[in-house]
Motif scaffolding. Structure first.
Motif, PDB file in Angstrom:
ATOM      1  N   PRO A 189       0.817  -1.235   0.000  1.00 20.77           N
ATOM      2  CA  PRO A 189       0.000   0.000   0.000  1.00 20.77           C
ATOM      3  C   PRO A 189       0.834   1.260   0.000  1.00 20.77           C
ATOM      4  O   PRO A 189       0.505   2.235  -0.676  1.00 20.77           O
ATOM      5  N   GLU A 190       1.925   1.263   0.746  1.00 20.03           N
ATOM      6  CA  GLU A 190       2.763   2.450   0.823  1.00 20.03           C
ATOM      7  C   GLU A 190       4.182   2.073   0.429  1.00 20.03           C
ATOM      8  O   GLU A 190       4.755   1.131   0.958  1.00 20.03           O
ATOM      9  N   ARG A 191       4.724   2.837  -0.499  1.00 22.87           N
ATOM     10  CA  ARG A 191       6.094   2.609  -0.933  1.00 22.87           C
ATOM     11  C   ARG A 191       6.823   3.945  -1.001  1.00 22.87           C
ATOM     12  O   ARG A 191       6.255   4.961  -1.403  1.00 22.87           O
ATOM     13  N   SER A 192       8.067   3.912  -0.617  1.00 19.93           N
ATOM     14  CA  SER A 192       8.875   5.129  -0.674  1.00 19.93           C
ATOM     15  C   SER A 192       9.261   5.417  -2.118  1.00 19.93           C
ATOM     16  O   SER A 192       9.133   4.576  -3.007  1.00 19.93           O
ATOM     17  N   ASP A 193       9.750   6.633  -2.347  1.00 20.33           N
ATOM     18  CA  ASP A 193      10.166   6.998  -3.701  1.00 20.33           C
ATOM     19  C   ASP A 193      11.326   6.121  -4.176  1.00 20.33           C
ATOM     20  O   ASP A 193      11.391   5.751  -5.357  1.00 20.33           O
ATOM     21  N   THR A 194      12.213   5.783  -3.247  1.00 22.90           N
ATOM     22  CA  THR A 194      13.338   4.921  -3.623  1.00 22.90           C
ATOM     23  C   THR A 194      12.843   3.540  -4.045  1.00 22.90           C
ATOM     24  O   THR A 194      13.313   2.966  -5.049  1.00 22.90           O
ATOM     25  N   MET A 195      11.851   3.015  -3.286  1.00 25.17           N
ATOM     26  CA  MET A 195      11.295   1.707  -3.630  1.00 25.17           C
ATOM     27  C   MET A 195      10.595   1.750  -4.984  1.00 25.17           C
ATOM     28  O   MET A 195      10.722   0.827  -5.803  1.00 25.17           O
ATOM     29  N   ARG A 196       9.879   2.846  -5.251  1.00 26.47           N
ATOM     30  CA  ARG A 196       9.197   2.956  -6.543  1.00 26.47           C
ATOM     31  C   ARG A 196      10.210   3.032  -7.679  1.00 26.47           C
ATOM     32  O   ARG A 196      10.024   2.420  -8.749  1.00 26.47           O
ATOM     33  N   LEU A 197      11.310   3.778  -7.452  1.00 24.57           N
ATOM     34  CA  LEU A 197      12.330   3.910  -8.488  1.00 24.57           C
ATOM     35  C   LEU A 197      12.999   2.568  -8.771  1.00 24.57           C
ATOM     36  O   LEU A 197      13.178   2.169  -9.932  1.00 24.57           O
ATOM     37  N   LEU A 198      13.355   1.829  -7.716  1.00 23.46           N
ATOM     38  CA  LEU A 198      14.002   0.529  -7.898  1.00 23.46           C
ATOM     39  C   LEU A 198      13.052  -0.485  -8.547  1.00 23.46           C
ATOM     40  O   LEU A 198      13.466  -1.288  -9.387  1.00 23.46           O
TER      41      LEU A 198
END
Length: 605
Positions: free
Chosen positions: A404-413
């Motif tokens: 449900p919640e992802r950090s910007d770094t996680m989305r980029l990776l």
């Protein structure tokens, strides 16, 4: 004698191979005909028997002619006449006779041992056979200029001079020299092969004239091959290019087409190894080698250029999506620079791959592949297992999208990982994904990515959606070609696996509906389960088969109607449910068709 033939006796006319006759010309023709199959070096005894029969028939031809004029009265007189002397017997000689006379009528004992007759009895004519045959051959050549070659040669072979064995052999030798050298007439050469029997047997000439026979046969085959290709130019693409006797530079535009060049490559290989005579006698060998060098070294085509353009666009689009997921926006200048830069990069990559440059890099990759094959031979024995190299990372990255919640770094990776898995999926299936099928997969992935993209922190960015859908399309296409069988798994378990998958799919959909477990967890399990179900539900991807899938989005919205607003807004939840429903339909349809086929067969339950 009782008129019957003893076991060891043969008739005079059986030996000569003709009917009883008193015509000396007919006897000579029969003798010449039998000489072609009865030669002294092959069977001396049979040749001696044939010579004796021939000489006897010639000496008594006038008696045979007189007797054959009144066959009925002769038979009556023979029935009432007293026993005759052996010289007057008609056609039978007992092989038990103590003395064998040369004046016997019609039968020669095979076991009889005789001395060779004098030379004057052998029909030798005081002429030079080579000179006589040369005169006949020159006359034949002159007549064929104004008449049909078959008719002229047929009349020539009936000439009395041809009854002489030496003359006939010299005539055949003249014809053989004519066919073994350039400048012959095709009609005459064809008539010679047919009427002299060279289509079936060359052995009697090959014993002493092997080189001439080899040259004649090679030229004959070259003409046949050339005629075949000339009559079937429409069936051999590129044949006009080769037979036009023009260099490859005159056909640069045609050679830029991959399909044409590959077909021309097969044609050149066939001519080189299956029609070598035509290459040696009818084509320019140097020009043919130029064609081989131009065709076999050609690796960059217009299809390669189009693929590089599409790849550059996809790379630019993925970069823009990844940056958008990270919160960065490309301006106009940066967008144009990215697009042109990726176009140049894609062009360079595909050109390097097509031209095999740099060679050390590809040699190193081949070495690594061979080492991997030695370490894991099962991957080459079961090619389907190699697909796990991109399927497993793809599924793991897809599960991260359910968070449900992802950090910007996680989305980029995650976006970068999905892009890499998409490129890996294409590399593993480039033999399948090519041409229009590749463009169709990219177009559907782009459409799905634009449809799935949204706004907000929980929205699925386009940099994630496009590679996600592309990998899914690659998995579906590869499964339809038999991915399960390529993995080496037992196909006898497929009915049970399909039944187990149907039960599991129904259970997961029920859990999503009753809300006993967290919806993202159930959605993730349903997505993985649906991807696994693709292995058991092959389809032909025709519109007649696929049209019910247009109802899948509506069914997905209906199944998620009771979920919380945050769950309903999550694109991956819709993705999971829609994929599961689509695979459920394909599996049920495949099972229904198989059951219908088995039920329609007699004596099957």
């Amino acid at each position: 004698m009782d008129g019957g033939m003893h076991k060891g006796q043969r008739s005079l006319w059986d030996i000569l191979g003709t009917e009883p006759t008193g015509d000396e010309r007919a006897i000579k023709r029969a003798y010449a005909k039998r000489l072609k199959v009865t030669r002294p070096e092959d069977d001396p005894a049979a040749f001696q028997e044939l010579r004796e029969a021939y000489e006897y028939a010639l000496r008594h031809a006038h008696l045979f002619a007189a007797e054959l004029q009144e066959p009925q009265s002769v038979e009556a007189e023979a029935a009432q006449a007293p026993p005759m002397e052996p010289a007057d017997l008609w056609g039978i000689v007992d092989d038990t006779a103590q003395e064998a006379s040369a004046e016997l009528w019609g039968v020669i004992d095979e076991t009889l041992q005789r001395q060779a007759p004098p030379s004057e009895q052998w029909g030798v004519v005081a002429i030079d056979p080579a000179q006589e045959a040369a005169m006949l051959w020159q006359g034949c050549l002159a007549l064929t200029l104004h008449a049909n070659a078959d008719d002229v040669l047929a009349r020539m072979l009936q000439d009395d001079a041809m009854l002489n064995l030496d003359v006939r052999e010299e005539f055949d030798l003249c014809a053989l020299r004519y066919c073994a050298n350039a400048g012959y007439d095709l009609a005459l050469r064809q008539a010679l092969f047919e009427q002299l029997g060279w289509d079936d047997d060359f052995s009697y000439l090959a014993r002493s004239h092997a080189d001439l026979v080899r040259g004649a046969v090679q030229r004959y085959r070259a003409d046949r091959s050339f005629t075949h290709f000339s009559d079937n130019r429409d069936s051999y693409p590129g044949l006009d290019c080769i037979m036009s006797q023009q260099p490859p530079s005159a056909y640069v535009r045609q050679l830029f087409d991959q399909k044409f060049t590959l077909q021309l490559r097969e044609l050149l290989h066939a001519i080189r190894w299956q029609h070598a005579e035509m290459l040696a006698y009818k084509l320019d060998a140097d020009l043919f080698e130029q064609w081989e060098q131009a065709v076999f070294s050609k690796r960059y085509f217009k299809q390669t250029a189009l693929a590089s353009g599409g790849l550059g666009f996809v790379l630019h689009f993925m970069l823009a999506g990844v940056l958008d997921a990270a919160g960065f926006k490309l301006g106009d200048t940066a967008a144009y620079a990215s697009l042109l830069g990726f176009q140049a990069l894609a062009f360079a990559l595909l050109a390097m791959h097509a031209l095999r440059w740099p060679a050390p890099l590809f040699a190193r990759l081949d070495t690594l592949q061979e080492a991997l094959q030695d370490c894991l031979p099962v991957l080459w024995a079961r090619p389907g297992l190699r697909q796990l190299g991109w399927i497993v990372p793809y599924l793991l990255l897809a599960l991260l999208l359910f968070l449900p919640e992802r950090s910007d770094t996680m989305r980029l990776l995650t976006s970068a990982g999905l892009c890499a898995s998409a490129l890996l999926a294409y590399a593993m299936n480039r033999q399948l994904l090519h041409g229009m099928l590749l463009l169709l997969s990219l177009g559907l992935s782009l459409f799905a990515a634009m449809f799935m993209s949204g706004k907000g922190a929980t929205a699925l960015a386009i940099g994630e959606a496009m590679p996600l859908m592309f990998c899914l399309a690659a998995l579906a296409l590869r499964s339809a070609t038999g991915l399960y069988g390529d993995c080496g798994w037992p196909e006898a378990f497929l009915p049970r696996l399909r039944a187990a998958w149907l039960i599991g799919c129904a259970g997961l959909l029920s859990l999503l509906y009753v809300q006993q477990l967290p919806a993202p967890l159930v959605g993730a399990m349903l997505f993985v389960w649906a991807c696994a179900g693709l292995l058991f539900s092959p389809t032909d991807f025709r519109w007649k088969t696929m049209w019910p899938l247009v109802l899948v989005p509506s069914i997905g919205i209906f199944l998620l109607a009771d979920q919380a607003p945050s769950i309903r807004a999550m694109p991956m939840m819709h993705n999971s449910v829609e994929l599961a429903v689509a695979v459920l339909y394909l599996t049920l349809r495949y099972m229904y068709l198989n059951y219908g086929k088995s039920f329609s067969k007699s004596r099957l339950s």
